[in-house]
Design an enzyme around this catalytic site. Structure first.
Site, PDB file in Angstrom:
ATOM      1  N   SER A 169      10.619   0.529  -0.286  1.00  0.00           N
ATOM      2  CA  SER A 169      10.775  -0.041   1.050  1.00  0.00           C
ATOM      3  C   SER A 169      12.256  -0.256   1.305  1.00  0.00           C
ATOM      4  CB  SER A 169      10.034  -1.392   1.118  1.00  0.00           C
ATOM      5  OG  SER A 169      10.336  -2.083   2.311  1.00  0.00           O
ATOM      6  N   SER A 183      -5.818   3.980   3.293  1.00  0.00           N
ATOM      7  CA  SER A 183      -5.245   3.205   4.394  1.00  0.00           C
ATOM      8  C   SER A 183      -3.782   3.546   4.579  1.00  0.00           C
ATOM      9  CB  SER A 183      -5.392   1.705   4.099  1.00  0.00           C
ATOM     10  OG  SER A 183      -4.973   0.917   5.197  1.00  0.00           O
ATOM     11  N   GLY A 184      -3.308   3.473   5.818  1.00  0.00           N
ATOM     12  CA  GLY A 184      -1.889   3.556   6.119  1.00  0.00           C
ATOM     13  C   GLY A 184      -1.208   4.787   5.565  1.00  0.00           C
ATOM     14  N   GLY A 186      -0.881   5.912   2.522  1.00  0.00           N
ATOM     15  CA  GLY A 186      -1.643   6.688   1.555  1.00  0.00           C
ATOM     16  C   GLY A 186      -2.626   7.637   2.219  1.00  0.00           C
ATOM     17  N   THR A 235      -2.345   7.019  -4.903  1.00  0.00           N
ATOM     18  CA  THR A 235      -2.968   5.700  -4.997  1.00  0.00           C
ATOM     19  C   THR A 235      -2.902   5.014  -3.631  1.00  0.00           C
ATOM     20  OG1 THR A 235      -0.963   4.456  -5.604  1.00  0.00           O
ATOM     21  CG2 THR A 235      -2.153   5.561  -7.381  1.00  0.00           C
ATOM     22  N   GLY A 236      -3.802   4.058  -3.411  1.00  0.00           N
ATOM     23  CA  GLY A 236      -3.865   3.424  -2.084  1.00  0.00           C
ATOM     24  C   GLY A 236      -4.189   4.428  -1.004  1.00  0.00           C
ATOM     25  N   ALA A 237      -5.174   5.305  -1.288  1.00  0.00           N
ATOM     26  CA  ALA A 237      -5.371   6.517  -0.494  1.00  0.00           C
ATOM     27  C   ALA A 237      -6.199   6.336   0.772  1.00  0.00           C
ATOM     28  CB  ALA A 237      -6.033   7.595  -1.364  1.00  0.00           C
ATOM     29  N   TYR A 264       6.713  -9.949  -1.707  1.00  0.00           N
ATOM     30  CA  TYR A 264       6.725  -8.492  -1.464  1.00  0.00           C
ATOM     31  C   TYR A 264       8.133  -7.937  -1.690  1.00  0.00           C
ATOM     32  CZ  TYR A 264       6.025  -4.050   1.002  1.00  0.00           C
ATOM     33  OH  TYR A 264       5.953  -2.715   1.331  1.00  0.00           O
TER      34      TYR A 264
END
Length: 337
Positions: free
Chosen positions: A145, A20-21, A23, A16-18, A158
């Site tokens: 994190s 950018s960054g 991912g 998921t979140g593939a 966050y």
């Protein structure tokens, strides 16, 4: 059921979140190593560009446009994996968003939005993955994190989501282990990574945000994630700087508080380098995605701490115990009468 994980080249991995960054780095590294990937993100155009680029070199890739805050959308991701590849072996919960500003500055609706993606997105993915993998085995890998261990000023929502993700991941692991589901559950804890996160985050500070050094390249996170796809691990820290910060927070929490109160805001601001304006604020809708941030920063290409953990996870335990002993010995003895 014992946990047995397939070799990476024999796996289908959902990310998921593939686009950018971290991912994007995970998808690219997994495809290079022969895995089939189901890539999901909100950014349809970026997904299409990713597929065109990777399949042109022989990569196996399926796409699903989805917002992980929507349970029905996450269930569609699993359906795409079944239709394209017959199922999946590993689910990587990576999608995340953020804000910069004090708890009072961030509107309540934005607090909720961060939780909808960062916490409920992980919950949705974990439940769907567990349902699919139960009895057949596999891995659920979640990107947490170092802020799962240590809160920081200006990123309260966050940090709160990452603390919640820690508890969610621990609970999931216990429940699946208790029932003998044969599923490995790993929490990855990166330090500061050179991604577009500070540009993508909604900013309420009076200066552009940045990530405090030391920074690491997204490829280092991808290395940790792909290791966890093949090797059962409870927790993996990415970056020695983050690991030290976590250990200090546990050993001397008040000292950590004072340090962050003094320097935390300035360390997260970049007055002279706001970054790419086309990437700003993806809280509710996708913006321009990229592998790395556009701000001028230096990023390390490897992590000695990560490689040590891959060899021997006991290093983490020894580090925690050693830090605790050092702090205990350094404290003055109580001489009151």
């Amino acid at each position: 059921m014992a946990i047995t994980l397939n070799r990476l080249r024999d796996q289908v991995i959902v990310v998921t979140g593939a686009t950018s960054g971290n991912g994007l780095a995970i998808v690219e590294a997994a495809v290079r190593r022969g895995a089939a990937v189901v890539a999901t993100a909100r950014n349809a155009a970026a997904l299409e560009a990713l597929r065109d680029r990777l399949t042109a070199d022989g990569g196996r890739l399926a796409l699903c446009v989805a917002d992980v805050s929507d349970m029905a959308a996450v269930e569609r991701v699993a359906a795409v994996a079944v239709e394209a590849f017959g199922g999946f072996d590993t689910w990587v919960n990576n999608a995340g968003i953020g804000t910069y500003g004090t708890l009072e500055q961030v509107p309540i609706a934005d607090h909720r939005r961060v939780f909808d993606v960062n916490y409920f997105g992980v919950l949705h993915g974990s439940l769907v993955a567990a349902r699919h993998l139960r009895g057949r085995g596999g891995a659920i890998v979640t990107i947490g994190s170092i802020l799962s261990d240590r809160a920081i000023v200006e990123q309260g929502p966050y940090c709160a989501t990452k603390h919640a993700v820690q508890a969610l991941t621990d609970t999931l692991r216990m429940e699946l282990e208790k029932e003998g589901a044969g599923i490995s559950v790993t929490l990855i804890k990166p330090g500061a990574i050179d991604t577009p996160f500070p540009e993508h985050a909604r900013n309420f500070m009076d200066q552009p945000p940045r990530l405090p050094p030391p920074l690491y390249a997204p490829s280092v996170v991808a290395d940790a994630v792909l290791f966890a796809c093949e090797t059962p691990r409870r927790t993996i820290y990415v970056g020695g700087g983050g690991l030290v910060a976590s250990l200090l927070s546990r050993a001397a929490p008040r000292l950590s508080d004072r340090i962050l109160e003094l320097v935390g805001t300035a360390a997260q601001q970049a007055p002279a380098d706001p970054g790419d304006p086309t990437r700003r604020d993806n809280l509710y809708a996708p913006r321009v995605d990229a592998l790395r941030g556009s701000q001028a920063v230096g990023a390390r290409q490897s992590s000695t701490a990560l490689q040590a953990q891959k060899l021997n996870p006991v290093i983490l335990l020894l580090g925690v115990v050693g830090a605790g002993i050092a702090v205990a010995l350094s404290r003055p003895k109580d001489v009151s009468r």
